[in-house]
Design a protein around this motif. Structure first.
Motif, mmCIF file in Angstrom:
data_model
loop_
_atom_site.group_PDB
_atom_site.id
_atom_site.type_symbol
_atom_site.label_atom_id
_atom_site.label_comp_id
_atom_site.label_asym_id
_atom_site.label_seq_id
_atom_site.Cartn_x
_atom_site.Cartn_y
_atom_site.Cartn_z
ATOM 1 N N LYS A 1 -7.470 4.462 -7.534
ATOM 2 C CA LYS A 1 -6.395 5.333 -8.019
ATOM 3 C C LYS A 1 -6.224 5.200 -9.539
ATOM 4 O O LYS A 1 -6.895 4.390 -10.169
ATOM 5 C CB LYS A 1 -5.109 5.033 -7.260
ATOM 6 C CG LYS A 1 -5.220 5.285 -5.747
ATOM 7 C CD LYS A 1 -5.373 6.747 -5.403
ATOM 8 C CE LYS A 1 -5.825 7.128 -4.023
ATOM 9 N NZ LYS A 1 -5.391 6.464 -2.848
ATOM 10 N N SER B 1 0.264 5.201 -4.966
ATOM 11 C CA SER B 1 -0.748 4.242 -4.491
ATOM 12 C C SER B 1 -1.415 3.553 -5.674
ATOM 13 O O SER B 1 -1.726 4.195 -6.682
ATOM 14 C CB SER B 1 -1.825 4.957 -3.681
ATOM 15 O OG SER B 1 -2.878 4.053 -3.355
ATOM 16 N N ASP C 1 3.807 12.437 -1.103
ATOM 17 C CA ASP C 1 2.654 11.551 -1.173
ATOM 18 C C ASP C 1 2.081 11.733 -2.577
ATOM 19 O O ASP C 1 1.358 12.691 -2.855
ATOM 20 C CB ASP C 1 1.623 11.913 -0.104
ATOM 21 C CG ASP C 1 0.388 11.015 -0.154
ATOM 22 O OD1 ASP C 1 0.118 10.443 -1.230
ATOM 23 O OD2 ASP C 1 -0.318 10.921 0.859
ATOM 24 N N ALA D 1 -3.924 8.662 5.989
ATOM 25 C CA ALA D 1 -2.721 7.836 5.788
ATOM 26 C C ALA D 1 -1.460 8.692 5.694
ATOM 27 O O ALA D 1 -0.394 8.297 6.190
ATOM 28 C CB ALA D 1 -2.862 7.000 4.514
ATOM 29 N N THR D 2 -1.572 9.852 5.058
ATOM 30 C CA THR D 2 -0.418 10.748 4.891
ATOM 31 C C THR D 2 0.211 11.075 6.240
ATOM 32 O O THR D 2 1.435 11.157 6.361
ATOM 33 C CB THR D 2 -0.863 12.071 4.234
ATOM 34 O OG1 THR D 2 -1.712 11.792 3.116
ATOM 35 C CG2 THR D 2 0.325 12.892 3.777
ATOM 36 N N THR E 1 -5.877 16.212 3.391
ATOM 37 C CA THR E 1 -5.428 14.941 2.831
ATOM 38 C C THR E 1 -6.136 13.797 3.522
ATOM 39 O O THR E 1 -6.924 14.002 4.460
ATOM 40 C CB THR E 1 -3.898 14.789 2.972
ATOM 41 O OG1 THR E 1 -3.466 13.614 2.263
ATOM 42 C CG2 THR E 1 -3.484 14.657 4.432
ATOM 43 N N HIS F 1 -1.994 10.360 -5.797
ATOM 44 C CA HIS F 1 -2.891 10.818 -6.872
ATOM 45 C C HIS F 1 -2.139 11.081 -8.179
ATOM 46 O O HIS F 1 -2.772 11.486 -9.148
ATOM 47 C CB HIS F 1 -3.561 12.143 -6.472
ATOM 48 C CG HIS F 1 -4.373 12.069 -5.220
ATOM 49 N ND1 HIS F 1 -5.035 13.158 -4.706
ATOM 50 C CD2 HIS F 1 -4.643 11.051 -4.380
ATOM 51 C CE1 HIS F 1 -5.674 12.811 -3.599
ATOM 52 N NE2 HIS F 1 -5.428 11.539 -3.372
ATOM 53 N N VAL G 1 1.330 16.672 -0.755
ATOM 54 C CA VAL G 1 0.391 15.793 -1.466
ATOM 55 C C VAL G 1 0.052 16.470 -2.790
ATOM 56 O O VAL G 1 -0.262 17.663 -2.805
ATOM 57 C CB VAL G 1 -0.900 15.582 -0.636
ATOM 58 C CG1 VAL G 1 -1.908 14.739 -1.405
ATOM 59 C CG2 VAL G 1 -0.581 14.951 0.713
ATOM 60 N N SER H 1 0.856 -1.190 0.000
ATOM 61 C CA SER H 1 0.000 0.000 0.000
ATOM 62 C C SER H 1 0.890 1.236 0.000
ATOM 63 O O SER H 1 2.082 1.158 0.343
ATOM 64 C CB SER H 1 -0.921 0.042 1.233
ATOM 65 O OG SER H 1 -0.191 0.322 2.413
ATOM 66 N N ALA H 2 0.304 2.369 -0.344
ATOM 67 C CA ALA H 2 1.043 3.632 -0.229
ATOM 68 C C ALA H 2 1.273 3.960 1.239
ATOM 69 O O ALA H 2 2.299 4.546 1.595
ATOM 70 C CB ALA H 2 0.274 4.762 -0.912
ATOM 71 N N TYR I 1 -11.089 16.432 0.985
ATOM 72 C CA TYR I 1 -11.254 15.477 2.060
ATOM 73 C C TYR I 1 -12.023 16.129 3.192
ATOM 74 O O TYR I 1 -12.149 17.346 3.227
ATOM 75 C CB TYR I 1 -9.875 15.061 2.596
ATOM 76 C CG TYR I 1 -9.106 14.212 1.607
ATOM 77 C CD1 TYR I 1 -9.315 12.832 1.567
ATOM 78 C CD2 TYR I 1 -8.214 14.796 0.725
ATOM 79 C CE1 TYR I 1 -8.618 12.054 0.655
ATOM 80 C CE2 TYR I 1 -7.531 14.009 -0.191
ATOM 81 C CZ TYR I 1 -7.741 12.638 -0.229
ATOM 82 O OH TYR I 1 -7.074 11.866 -1.150
HETATM 83 C C1 LIG Z 1 -5.119 6.662 -1.311
HETATM 84 C C2 LIG Z 1 -4.243 7.595 -0.571
HETATM 85 C C3 LIG Z 1 -3.272 7.166 0.342
HETATM 86 C C4 LIG Z 1 -3.172 5.753 0.792
HETATM 87 O O1 LIG Z 1 -2.979 4.845 -0.225
HETATM 88 P P1 LIG Z 1 -3.089 3.282 0.099
HETATM 89 O O2 LIG Z 1 -2.414 2.650 -1.084
HETATM 90 O O3 LIG Z 1 -4.544 2.969 0.191
HETATM 91 O O4 LIG Z 1 -2.373 3.042 1.366
HETATM 92 C C5 LIG Z 1 -2.421 8.080 0.890
HETATM 93 N N1 LIG Z 1 -2.521 9.384 0.605
HETATM 94 C C6 LIG Z 1 -3.457 9.854 -0.240
HETATM 95 C C7 LIG Z 1 -3.498 11.315 -0.528
HETATM 96 C C8 LIG Z 1 -4.363 8.983 -0.831
HETATM 97 O O5 LIG Z 1 -5.320 9.451 -1.646
#
Ligand SMILES: *Cc1c(COP(=O)(O)O)cnc(C)c1O
Length: 390
Positions: free
Chosen positions: A191, A186, A161, A92-93, A89, A164, A135, A63-64, A333
């Motif tokens: 995506k 990601s 990050d 996860a970031t 964002t 996108h 991001v 995963s990202a 978001y």
């Molecule tokens: C989707 C997303 C992530 C996380 O990606 P995963 O592959 O689901 O872990 C992180 N940052 C942003 C801005 C995202 O849109």
């Protein structure tokens, strides 16, 4: 279509998976090698080739989020450190910074691009600041020239990050090839290319790459053996750290191999959809998303409109009306500063993030995916027009 036959639901996002992906996955299943193996390795090589820079190390992960965690870990981020990122964002970031026991410093965005505001980054730097995570919001590049200059001047690490941003360019260069310490893509289901779940860490830094490779699979290293003998037996390994389980399977990599081949075509289709939206929505009281800088590429992962201040409907009602018309929308978001965990952990007030807050209250992500037809786009535009009237 008659009035009483409802049109099928038009989702907000949909993966674009063809026979090539299916055949590649079946080939993997038949091969007997289903976890990380030859296809993950080929996916990494193809990814570096796609970015067009032979000096890059591309490392596939599951995963990202995992990739961001690994990149920050490899840069030595830990307790006592601060990492600056945008409030606008996905969690996860920022959460990966907390995994490492470091602190997150959220800053506001540029009101035009909704990307991290570089002046706000500068104002947030303290002696504890170690890194910045920009991001590339919606697939439009953040102001990397200014950010990289600031980071260099202040001795900060930069991890992009780029969830996108495939493919996105900045100053004519693909995101992934800029002068940051690491870039993380990601391949989540919605995506621009997908492996179901997956991500890629990209860096030019050989030491960082080495650490990421060790930590993505249990802290296993086979290099230690090399110092003593030229040939490492296949069964031998050493554990050099308490690593993670972040490797990408060959089943997922099989999808990625074929998706990557289509990444350029997907971008072109998304761009055409964005242009059609621009035209169809031009006369409505909406702020349409900014295009890229002249000569640059926007991945158009998202198409985010903002309701004008004088519009007689709320954003929530607008989304409800589109949903009633069979159209899925989303919000990118709900900023981190309004989320309970982040708000309470850092005692955050919306007044500190006026641009993100203002955007959040008015923004809607309209359906955007390569399989949308021109008729689908027109249907969304027509429904949006109707939904905006009092
Ligand atoms: C989707 C997303 C992530 C996380 O990606 P995963 O592959 O689901 O872990 C992180 N940052 C942003 C801005 C995202 O849109």
């Amino acid at each position: 279509m008659s009035m009483d036959t409802p049109q099928p639901f038009l989702p907000f996002a949909l993966p674009d998976i063809g026979d090539e992906e299916i055949a590649e996955v079946v080939d993997t299943l038949r091969s007997g090698w289903v976890t990380t193996g030859p296809k993950a390795k080929r996916f990494e090589a193809d990814f570096s080739e796609f970015l067009g820079d032979p000096g890059l190390h591309s490392m596939a992960v599951n995963s990202a989020t995992a990739g961001l965690h690994l990149a920050l870990e490899a840069l030595g981020i830990g307790p006592g450190d601060e990492v600056i990122t945008t409030t606008h964002t996905f969690t996860a970031t920022a959460e990966v910074v907390r995994y490492l026991g470091a602190d997150v410093v959220l800053v506001d965005i540029d009101p035009a691009t909704l990307c991290i505001d570089i002046a706000a980054v500068e104002a947030a730097i303290t002696p504890r600041t170690k890194a910045v995570i920009p991001v590339h919001y919606a697939g439009r590049a953040a102001d990397m020239q200014a950010l990289l200059a600031l980071a260099k001047q202040r001795g900060l690490k930069v991890v992009e990050d780029a969830a996108h941003a495939l493919p996105t360019t900045c100053g004519g260069h693909l995101v992934g090839t800029l002068a940051s310490d690491a870039t993380v893509f990601s391949f989540y289901a919605n995506k621009t290319i997908t492996t179901g779940e997956g991500g890629m860490v990209v860096t030019r830094d050989a030491e960082l790459a080495k650490r990421v490779k060790v930590m993505r699979l249990h802290g296993i290293s086979r290099d230690a053996f090399d110092r003593f003998t030229s040939k490492v037996p296949s069964w031998y390994y050493e554990i050099v750290a308490p690593g993670f389980k972040y490797n990408l399977t060959d089943i997922a990599a099989a999808l990625g191999l074929q998706q990557l081949k289509k990444a350029r075509a997907f971008q072109q289709r998304r761009q055409a959809i964005a242009m059609q939206y621009h035209q169809a929505l031009a006369d409505l009281p909406l702020t349409l998303p900014p295009g890229p800088e002249a000569g640059d590429l926007h991945s158009w992962h998202l198409y985010v409109v903002r309701l004008g201040d004088a519009v007689p409907v709320t954003r929530d009602l607008f989304i409800e009306r589109l949903f009633a018309a069979g159209i899925g929308c989303s919000v990118h978001y709900i900023p981190l500063h309004v989320q309970p965990y982040w708000r309470e952990r850092y005692d955050l007030q919306a007044a500190r993030f006026p641009h993100s807050q203002h955007a959040y209250e008015r923004l809607v992500s309209l359906p955007m995916y390569s399989r949308m037809t021109a008729a689908d786009v027109q249907r969304v535009a027509t429904a949006a027009r109707a939904a905006l009237s009092g």
